[in-house]
Scaffold this active site. Sequence first.
Site, PDB file in Angstrom:
ATOM      1  N   ASN A 116       0.843  -1.187   0.000  1.00 22.61           N
ATOM      2  CA  ASN A 116       0.000   0.000   0.000  1.00 22.61           C
ATOM      3  C   ASN A 116       0.884   1.245   0.000  1.00 22.61           C
ATOM      4  O   ASN A 116       2.116   1.145  -0.014  1.00 22.61           O
ATOM      5  CB  ASN A 116      -0.972  -0.012   1.189  1.00 22.61           C
ATOM      6  CG  ASN A 116      -0.242  -0.136   2.507  1.00 22.61           C
ATOM      7  OD1 ASN A 116       0.544   0.737   2.896  1.00 22.61           O
ATOM      8  ND2 ASN A 116      -0.490  -1.238   3.224  1.00 22.61           N
ATOM      9  N   ARG A 117       0.274   2.408   0.042  1.00 22.31           N
ATOM     10  CA  ARG A 117       1.003   3.664  -0.128  1.00 22.31           C
ATOM     11  C   ARG A 117       1.525   4.266   1.173  1.00 22.31           C
ATOM     12  O   ARG A 117       2.069   5.366   1.172  1.00 22.31           O
ATOM     13  CB  ARG A 117       0.094   4.695  -0.809  1.00 22.31           C
ATOM     14  CG  ARG A 117      -0.396   4.300  -2.183  1.00 22.31           C
ATOM     15  CD  ARG A 117      -1.334   5.387  -2.730  1.00 22.31           C
ATOM     16  NE  ARG A 117      -1.945   4.993  -3.999  1.00 22.31           N
ATOM     17  CZ  ARG A 117      -1.393   5.211  -5.187  1.00 22.31           C
ATOM     18  NH1 ARG A 117      -0.220   5.817  -5.253  1.00 22.31           N
ATOM     19  NH2 ARG A 117      -1.994   4.824  -6.285  1.00 22.31           N
TER      20      ARG A 117
END
Length: 405
Positions: free
Chosen positions: A209-210
């Site tokens: 994920n970011r």
Amino acid sequence: MTARVILGVGGGIAAYKAAELLRLFTESGHRVRVVPTAAALRFVGAPTWAALSREPVADDVWSDAHEVPHVRLGKEADLVVVAPATADLIAKTAHGLADDLLTNTLLTARCPVVLAPAMHTEMWEHPATQANVALLRSRGVLVIEPASGRLTGSDTGKGRLPDPAEIFAYARRVLVRGADAPLDLTGRHVVVTAGGTREPLDPVRFLGNRSSGKQGYAFARTAAARGARVTLVSANPTLPAPAGVDVVVVSTTEELRKATVEAAADADAVVMAAAPADFRPAVYAPQKIKKVPGAGPEPIALALNPDIAAELGERKPAGQVLVVFAAETVDTEDALANARQKLIVKNADLIVVNQVGTDKVFGSDANTATVLGADGTETVFPQQPKEDLADAVWDLITTRLTSTS
């Protein structure tokens, strides 16, 4: 905020790193007076400190005696930072010895004092040094835990001076909180998780994920500046380790679970700021998955990862405060409804609700959040630097720690 800072420099090989710390203070607009020991001047000369600070430099109480510097400097300072602080200097400070300008300044200072130790591992771990550090901390002195790494020669271990930028960030938080702010996490052990986990698909690919880890690192840094012993469980870090924080590096959600559960066993507070992947590939391919000409990719089957926050909620000992996060992409009302349910299911004390997405929260230096409490409270925080938000949430945590003590 412009502050009057005393930068003490002890006589260790890491003295040269204090020049970078001095630069960070002066470039931020602070007025800095460098007070080295005589031994420190054998590593870095007085002209260097004078040129960089544009202030006079002396190590003895006789220079400019008419100005009574051994009393005036400490009394007028907003902050005293000593980097590096040697074992000898720590011992003198703990026992009130005052045989030069720096030790006199430390005795007269009525502002926050931060010591950044640097020495060989054996010296740091010696019972005498540990006793001196404990004594200083009991008096409100902030002694940063040294980093682990390469020391002088070929030696490695704990005792390395933390990165100057991280010492500066630590000191900046102390200044922001002010001289009268209590060290309300002194004697407390807190665990913070940060970053995004990665679930391997094959030797070169992963699901992730970011999350940048910035909010978790802000929680760790601000807790250390409030006197806590901090364990930071960091997933795939790209950020420098915060000064004074023990960092445990992990990669996958299972690694994050194992490290966090272990660290949380004796913790007073646990802040789950990491973004663990909810799913992982059900099958790991030991070889890189190849494209097949003329054919589409095979579907990727997913398996559910363990719910770390729920497990911590089940294991939570009496008096421990558990803080979880809800990263939402739905509208505010739905996000808060989801978070209230999550707060109950995970047996948490607080839940921090964020609106996330492209250009929102992940990777930014600021955050907006609503914090819901298991006691029915709701606190809205407007956009602000992540460290300010972390400090505000620690205020909510310390209130609950105090009420359960």
